[in-house]
Structures are given as structure tokens and as C-alpha cells.
Design a protein around this motif. Structure first.
Motif, PDB file in Angstrom:
ATOM      1  N   LEU A  92       0.835  -1.202   0.000  1.00 18.54           N
ATOM      2  CA  LEU A  92       0.000   0.000   0.000  1.00 18.54           C
ATOM      3  C   LEU A  92       0.873   1.258   0.000  1.00 18.54           C
ATOM      4  O   LEU A  92       0.600   2.211  -0.732  1.00 18.54           O
ATOM      5  CB  LEU A  92      -0.945   0.007   1.202  1.00 18.54           C
ATOM      6  CG  LEU A  92      -1.848   1.229   1.326  1.00 18.54           C
ATOM      7  CD1 LEU A  92      -2.765   1.368   0.115  1.00 18.54           C
ATOM      8  CD2 LEU A  92      -2.656   1.143   2.610  1.00 18.54           C
ATOM      9  N   ASP A  93       1.933   1.246   0.787  1.00 23.92           N
ATOM     10  CA  ASP A  93       2.858   2.384   0.809  1.00 23.92           C
ATOM     11  C   ASP A  93       3.462   2.617  -0.574  1.00 23.92           C
ATOM     12  O   ASP A  93       3.558   3.764  -1.031  1.00 23.92           O
ATOM     13  CB  ASP A  93       3.977   2.171   1.839  1.00 23.92           C
ATOM     14  CG  ASP A  93       3.491   2.268   3.277  1.00 23.92           C
ATOM     15  OD1 ASP A  93       2.367   2.781   3.500  1.00 23.92           O
ATOM     16  OD2 ASP A  93       4.226   1.805   4.178  1.00 23.92           O
ATOM     17  N   ARG A  94       3.867   1.524  -1.253  1.00 23.21           N
ATOM     18  CA  ARG A  94       4.425   1.662  -2.599  1.00 23.21           C
ATOM     19  C   ARG A  94       3.381   2.228  -3.565  1.00 23.21           C
ATOM     20  O   ARG A  94       3.690   3.075  -4.404  1.00 23.21           O
ATOM     21  CB  ARG A  94       4.959   0.322  -3.110  1.00 23.21           C
ATOM     22  CG  ARG A  94       6.291  -0.070  -2.488  1.00 23.21           C
ATOM     23  CD  ARG A  94       6.946  -1.234  -3.213  1.00 23.21           C
ATOM     24  NE  ARG A  94       6.248  -2.490  -3.054  1.00 23.21           N
ATOM     25  CZ  ARG A  94       6.357  -3.320  -2.025  1.00 23.21           C
ATOM     26  NH1 ARG A  94       7.163  -3.013  -1.020  1.00 23.21           N
ATOM     27  NH2 ARG A  94       5.679  -4.450  -1.972  1.00 23.21           N
ATOM     28  N   LEU A  95       2.140   1.753  -3.451  1.00 24.97           N
ATOM     29  CA  LEU A  95       1.074   2.262  -4.321  1.00 24.97           C
ATOM     30  C   LEU A  95       0.812   3.744  -4.074  1.00 24.97           C
ATOM     31  O   LEU A  95       0.591   4.511  -5.018  1.00 24.97           O
ATOM     32  CB  LEU A  95      -0.217   1.472  -4.111  1.00 24.97           C
ATOM     33  CG  LEU A  95      -0.277   0.084  -4.734  1.00 24.97           C
ATOM     34  CD1 LEU A  95      -1.592  -0.592  -4.361  1.00 24.97           C
ATOM     35  CD2 LEU A  95      -0.124   0.147  -6.239  1.00 24.97           C
ATOM     36  N   LYS A  96       0.845   4.165  -2.823  1.00 19.14           N
ATOM     37  CA  LYS A  96       0.632   5.579  -2.504  1.00 19.14           C
ATOM     38  C   LYS A  96       1.749   6.440  -3.097  1.00 19.14           C
ATOM     39  O   LYS A  96       1.481   7.530  -3.613  1.00 19.14           O
ATOM     40  CB  LYS A  96       0.538   5.787  -0.994  1.00 19.14           C
ATOM     41  CG  LYS A  96      -0.785   5.307  -0.416  1.00 19.14           C
ATOM     42  CD  LYS A  96      -0.830   5.515   1.084  1.00 19.14           C
ATOM     43  CE  LYS A  96      -2.174   5.112   1.657  1.00 19.14           C
ATOM     44  NZ  LYS A  96      -2.236   5.298   3.119  1.00 19.14           N
ATOM     45  N   GLN A  97       2.979   5.958  -3.020  1.00 21.88           N
ATOM     46  CA  GLN A  97       4.094   6.695  -3.620  1.00 21.88           C
ATOM     47  C   GLN A  97       3.908   6.795  -5.136  1.00 21.88           C
ATOM     48  O   GLN A  97       4.131   7.846  -5.733  1.00 21.88           O
ATOM     49  CB  GLN A  97       5.429   6.018  -3.302  1.00 21.88           C
ATOM     50  CG  GLN A  97       5.851   6.156  -1.859  1.00 21.88           C
ATOM     51  CD  GLN A  97       7.090   5.331  -1.534  1.00 21.88           C
ATOM     52  OE1 GLN A  97       7.624   4.602  -2.375  1.00 21.88           O
ATOM     53  NE2 GLN A  97       7.542   5.434  -0.296  1.00 21.88           N
ATOM     54  N   ASN A 103       0.085  11.581  -9.895  1.00 21.20           N
ATOM     55  CA  ASN A 103      -0.620  12.850  -9.720  1.00 21.20           C
ATOM     56  C   ASN A 103       0.246  14.034 -10.150  1.00 21.20           C
ATOM     57  O   ASN A 103      -0.254  14.999 -10.735  1.00 21.20           O
ATOM     58  CB  ASN A 103      -1.111  13.017  -8.289  1.00 21.20           C
ATOM     59  CG  ASN A 103      -2.340  12.183  -8.020  1.00 21.20           C
ATOM     60  OD1 ASN A 103      -3.138  11.924  -8.919  1.00 21.20           O
ATOM     61  ND2 ASN A 103      -2.487  11.743  -6.786  1.00 21.20           N
ATOM     62  N   GLU A 104       1.548  13.956  -9.871  1.00 20.12           N
ATOM     63  CA  GLU A 104       2.465  15.003 -10.332  1.00 20.12           C
ATOM     64  C   GLU A 104       2.501  15.046 -11.856  1.00 20.12           C
ATOM     65  O   GLU A 104       2.464  16.124 -12.457  1.00 20.12           O
ATOM     66  CB  GLU A 104       3.880  14.755  -9.795  1.00 20.12           C
ATOM     67  CG  GLU A 104       4.079  15.126  -8.351  1.00 20.12           C
ATOM     68  CD  GLU A 104       5.501  14.839  -7.888  1.00 20.12           C
ATOM     69  OE1 GLU A 104       6.439  14.926  -8.706  1.00 20.12           O
ATOM     70  OE2 GLU A 104       5.663  14.537  -6.693  1.00 20.12           O
ATOM     71  N   LEU A 105       2.571  13.880 -12.480  1.00 18.67           N
ATOM     72  CA  LEU A 105       2.586  13.827 -13.941  1.00 18.67           C
ATOM     73  C   LEU A 105       1.285  14.369 -14.525  1.00 18.67           C
ATOM     74  O   LEU A 105       1.297  15.087 -15.527  1.00 18.67           O
ATOM     75  CB  LEU A 105       2.813  12.384 -14.422  1.00 18.67           C
ATOM     76  CG  LEU A 105       4.212  11.824 -14.218  1.00 18.67           C
ATOM     77  CD1 LEU A 105       4.251  10.348 -14.553  1.00 18.67           C
ATOM     78  CD2 LEU A 105       5.213  12.597 -15.068  1.00 18.67           C
TER      79      LEU A 105
END
Length: 140
Positions: A92-97, A103-105
Motif C-alpha cells: 500500500l505504501d508503494r502504491l501511494k508513492q 498525480n504530479e505527472l
């Protein structure tokens, strides 16, 4: 009475190929699937829940090996609950990153599109207005 589904029906339910279900079974992600009198696999509610779980993990980007690790821990018993939870938390942490990066892209692309619309289209329209012959072909 419980309803059972064929390989094709089950695969269609999840939008996957029937071979994927057989693969999940051969890889040990699913317990051996019961078979009907004709020797064909039949999937009941227990198998459907497991397949849904496997596909959720797969769609979340967990590898077959990672899913197998989770399943092995599940079969090892309740003392592995913490380890299983940690696998999910880590992923989940990897998915959030990854979501933050995406989102930046998205923001950058939106900015580029807005710049395009605000600048380039306006510039072209101004050019066309200033020169009534802009974009016309010469007569031969």
C-alpha cells in the motif's frame, strides 16, 4: 444450495482467461478446485472469494511470487497474521508513492495542455486574424 460456476463462467466473471484460473491453481495460489462428475472444475463461493483476493493483489501490482508468499503464510496459520498484514501495508505504501508520482505527472500534463490552449492556439488565431491569406494555397 450453493451455486457452482464453470471455468468459463468464472473467468468471464473476473474478465480473465480460463487459463489464468488454471495457472493460479497450478501455482498454488488456489487450493485444488473441486471437480464435477464429468471431471470439470467447478468454482463455489470459497473459490470465488479467493480468486477475487488474488486478482485484487495482482491488480495492485503484487507479483505471483508475492501472492504465493502471502498464501503460504495464510496456510501457516494465525501466527502469521502480522507478517501478512505487513505485506499489504508495504505494498500500500508503494502504491501511494506511485499515486503521488502519477498525480504530479497529471498536473504537469494539465499545465502543458493549458499552456497549449492559452498560448499556441491564441497565437495561431491571432496570426490568422492579422493575415487574411494565412493558410491559403497559392493559385497555379
Amino acid at each position: 444450495m450453493e451455486k457452482f460456476y464453470s471455468v468459463g463462467e468464472t473467468a468471464k466473471m473476473f474478465g480473465i482467461a480460463p487459463s489464468a484460473l488454471r495457472y493460479y491453481e497450478s501455482e498454488g495460489l488456489l487450493e485444488p478446485v473441486p471437480k464435477n462428475e464429468g471431471g470439470r472444475r467447478v468454482y463455489g463461493s470459497k473459490e470465488i472469494r479467493r480468486i477475487r483476493f488474488i486478482i485484487t493483489l495482482r491488480d495492485a501490482g503484487i507479483s505471483v511470487e508475492g501472492i504465493r508468499q502471502y498464501v503460504d503464510l495464510f496456510y501457516a496459520g494465525a501466527e502469521t497474521i502480522g507478517e501478512r498484514k505487513q505485506i499489504l501495508v508495504d505494498h500500500l505504501d508503494r502504491l501511494k508513492q506511485e499515486a503521488e508520482r502519477l498525480n504530479e505527472l497529471i498536473s504537469q500534463l494539465e499545465e502543458m495542455i493549458n499552456t497549449y490552449e492559452d498560448t499556441f492556439i491564441k497565437r495561431e488565431m491571432d496570426s490568422r486574424t492579422a493575415d487574411p491569406f494565412y493558410g491559403t494555397k497559392p493559385v497555379k
